[in-house]
Write a protein that holds these residues in place. Structure first.
Motif, mmCIF file in Angstrom:
data_model
loop_
_atom_site.group_PDB
_atom_site.id
_atom_site.type_symbol
_atom_site.label_atom_id
_atom_site.label_comp_id
_atom_site.label_asym_id
_atom_site.label_seq_id
_atom_site.Cartn_x
_atom_site.Cartn_y
_atom_site.Cartn_z
ATOM 1 N N MET A 291 9.653 71.806 113.653
ATOM 2 C CA MET A 291 9.559 71.079 114.915
ATOM 3 C C MET A 291 10.293 69.745 114.782
ATOM 4 N N PRO A 292 10.941 69.312 115.842
ATOM 5 C CA PRO A 292 11.612 67.996 115.773
ATOM 6 C C PRO A 292 10.569 66.878 115.626
ATOM 7 N N VAL A 293 10.931 65.888 114.851
ATOM 8 C CA VAL A 293 10.008 64.788 114.585
ATOM 9 C C VAL A 293 10.633 63.493 115.107
ATOM 10 N N VAL A 294 9.842 62.700 115.793
ATOM 11 C CA VAL A 294 10.325 61.412 116.279
ATOM 12 C C VAL A 294 10.138 60.396 115.153
ATOM 13 N N VAL A 295 11.257 59.795 114.742
ATOM 14 C CA VAL A 295 11.243 58.839 113.643
ATOM 15 C C VAL A 295 11.663 57.482 114.205
ATOM 16 N N PRO A 296 10.952 56.440 113.826
ATOM 17 C CA PRO A 296 11.366 55.108 114.293
ATOM 18 C C PRO A 296 12.783 54.784 113.826
ATOM 19 N N GLU A 297 13.466 53.995 114.619
ATOM 20 C CA GLU A 297 14.866 53.682 114.328
ATOM 21 C C GLU A 297 15.035 52.997 112.986
ATOM 22 N N SER A 298 14.102 52.132 112.616
ATOM 23 C CA SER A 298 14.208 51.413 111.345
ATOM 24 C C SER A 298 14.144 52.386 110.162
ATOM 25 N N VAL A 299 13.286 53.382 110.260
ATOM 26 C CA VAL A 299 13.163 54.370 109.179
ATOM 27 C C VAL A 299 14.431 55.216 109.119
ATOM 28 N N ALA A 300 14.969 55.576 110.261
ATOM 29 C CA ALA A 300 16.197 56.366 110.302
ATOM 30 C C ALA A 300 17.349 55.582 109.687
ATOM 31 N N ASP A 301 17.414 54.282 109.963
ATOM 32 C CA ASP A 301 18.465 53.447 109.373
ATOM 33 C C ASP A 301 18.323 53.395 107.858
ATOM 34 N N GLU A 302 17.086 53.297 107.376
ATOM 35 C CA GLU A 302 16.850 53.292 105.930
ATOM 36 C C GLU A 302 17.329 54.593 105.298
ATOM 37 N N MET A 303 17.044 55.694 105.948
ATOM 38 C CA MET A 303 17.450 56.995 105.403
ATOM 39 C C MET A 303 18.970 57.100 105.369
ATOM 40 N N LYS A 304 19.639 56.599 106.390
ATOM 41 C CA LYS A 304 21.117 56.621 106.410
ATOM 42 C C LYS A 304 21.685 55.768 105.291
ATOM 43 N N LEU A 305 21.064 54.617 105.031
ATOM 44 C CA LEU A 305 21.545 53.742 103.959
ATOM 45 C C LEU A 305 21.379 54.408 102.601
ATOM 46 N N ARG A 306 20.285 55.125 102.415
ATOM 47 C CA ARG A 306 20.030 55.815 101.137
ATOM 48 C C ARG A 306 21.043 56.936 100.927
ATOM 49 N N GLU A 307 21.405 57.631 102.000
ATOM 50 C CA GLU A 307 22.369 58.727 101.882
ATOM 51 C C GLU A 307 23.747 58.210 101.500
#
Length: 68
Positions: A50-66
């Motif tokens: 199921m799609p999960v709604v993730v806060p923008e700050s957490v999504a930015d952190e994940m992009k930085l880690r990648e």
């Protein structure tokens, strides 16, 4: 004369009842086959994430880690 007519009607009725019983059995067999197929398909559990709604700050952190 009446007796022959009654016998003929009785034979026809018995033949009709036998035909209806065989038809009913055929349809019952078909229904049971379909029920078995439905049961088999129900056991095939397909898991869809199921799609999960993730806060923008957490999504930015994940992009930085990648990237890093």
């Amino acid at each position: 004369m009446v007796r022959k007519l009654k016998l003929r009607r009785s034979r026809r009725l018995k033949a009709d009842v036998a035909w209806w019983k065989s038809e009913a059995q055929d349809w019952k067999d078909i229904a049971m086959e379909h029920a078995a197929e439905i049961d088999r398909l129900k056991k095939l559990v397909i898991r869809v994430p199921m799609p999960v709604v993730v806060p923008e700050s957490v999504a930015d952190e994940m992009k930085l880690r990648e990237v890093g």
